[in-house]
Design a protein around this motif. Structure first.
Motif, short mmCIF file in Angstrom:
data_model
loop_
_atom_site.label_atom_id
_atom_site.label_comp_id
_atom_site.label_asym_id
_atom_site.label_seq_id
_atom_site.Cartn_x
_atom_site.Cartn_y
_atom_site.Cartn_z
N GLN A 3 65.57 54.24 52.23
CA GLN A 3 64.62 55.48 52.49
C GLN A 3 64.05 55.74 51.29
OE1 GLN A 3 64.45 56.81 55.45
NE2 GLN A 3 66.27 55.53 56.26
N VAL A 5 60.93 57.52 49.55
CA VAL A 5 60.14 58.80 49.49
C VAL A 5 59.06 58.97 48.16
CG1 VAL A 5 60.41 61.26 49.66
CG2 VAL A 5 62.28 59.93 50.57
N ASP A 14 58.50 65.21 53.53
CA ASP A 14 58.92 63.81 53.72
C ASP A 14 60.49 63.50 53.11
OD1 ASP A 14 56.41 63.11 54.56
OD2 ASP A 14 55.96 62.38 52.60
N ALA A 18 63.62 62.46 55.71
CA ALA A 18 64.31 61.11 55.23
C ALA A 18 65.71 61.55 55.03
CB ALA A 18 63.76 60.79 53.72
N TYR A 21 66.87 61.74 58.80
CA TYR A 21 67.06 60.56 59.61
C TYR A 21 67.92 59.38 59.05
CZ TYR A 21 63.64 62.72 62.74
OH TYR A 21 63.09 63.37 63.78
N ARG A 22 68.27 59.64 57.70
CA ARG A 22 69.05 58.64 57.00
C ARG A 22 70.42 58.32 57.76
NH1 ARG A 22 72.85 60.35 53.57
NH2 ARG A 22 72.90 58.15 52.38
N ASP A 26 72.80 54.40 54.01
CA ASP A 26 71.20 54.20 53.47
C ASP A 26 71.20 54.53 52.13
OD1 ASP A 26 70.45 53.31 56.11
OD2 ASP A 26 69.17 55.16 56.20
N LEU A 28 68.61 55.97 49.00
CA LEU A 28 67.37 56.94 48.89
C LEU A 28 66.79 56.43 47.70
CD1 LEU A 28 65.87 59.34 50.12
CD2 LEU A 28 67.24 60.95 48.89
N PRO A 87 61.89 48.65 53.16
CA PRO A 87 62.18 50.20 53.18
C PRO A 87 61.54 50.90 54.53
CG PRO A 87 60.70 49.74 51.75
CD PRO A 87 61.06 48.39 52.13
N GLN A 88 62.15 52.13 54.92
CA GLN A 88 61.60 52.99 55.44
C GLN A 88 60.62 53.96 54.61
OE1 GLN A 88 61.11 53.89 59.03
NE2 GLN A 88 59.66 55.60 58.01
N THR A 89 59.32 53.93 54.65
CA THR A 89 58.60 54.53 53.75
C THR A 89 58.25 56.06 54.24
OG1 THR A 89 57.97 52.55 52.72
CG2 THR A 89 56.73 54.39 52.07
N TRP A 90 58.42 57.04 53.59
CA TRP A 90 57.80 58.38 53.82
C TRP A 90 57.02 58.86 52.76
CZ3 TRP A 90 60.28 60.59 58.02
CH2 TRP A 90 61.53 59.76 58.46
#
Length: 92
Positions: A3, A5, A14, A18, A21-22, A26, A28, A87-90
């Motif tokens: 995740q 951020v 954000d 994150a 939903y993590r 995950d 961070l 990654p999931q980017t916020w």
């Protein structure tokens, strides 16, 4: 999953999203303006116990010192992405 951020938790939701939903496994990663969370006591308390990485270059650029998490540089971030995938980017 990573995740990632980018925005300050004092200016966007954000980091809050994150965290919501993590998955427990995950990682961070805080970079750009999000690194202020690693220096702010209220966020350090909330982030305790989470696998956390903080971009050292972004801390330095803002004159901050991390109180939590592991220091990370760009090569380290690339290594994490190579190991864990995109990654999931916020970035609000």
């Amino acid at each position: 999953m990573i995740q990632l951020v980018l925005s300050s938790p004092f200016q966007s939701q954000d980091l809050e999203q994150a965290l919501r939903y993590r998955d427990a496994s995950d990682l961070l990663v805080l970079m750009q303006d999000a690194v202020v969370a690693a220096a702010a006591p209220v966020w350090c308390e909330r982030l305790a116990g989470i696998p956390l990485y903080v971009m050292g270059e972004d801390l330095q650029a803002r004159g901050l010192q991390s109180r939590i998490g592991m220091d990370l540089d760009m090569a380290g971030l690339i290594g994490l992405i190579a190991e864990h995938g995109s990654p999931q980017t916020w970035a609000g």
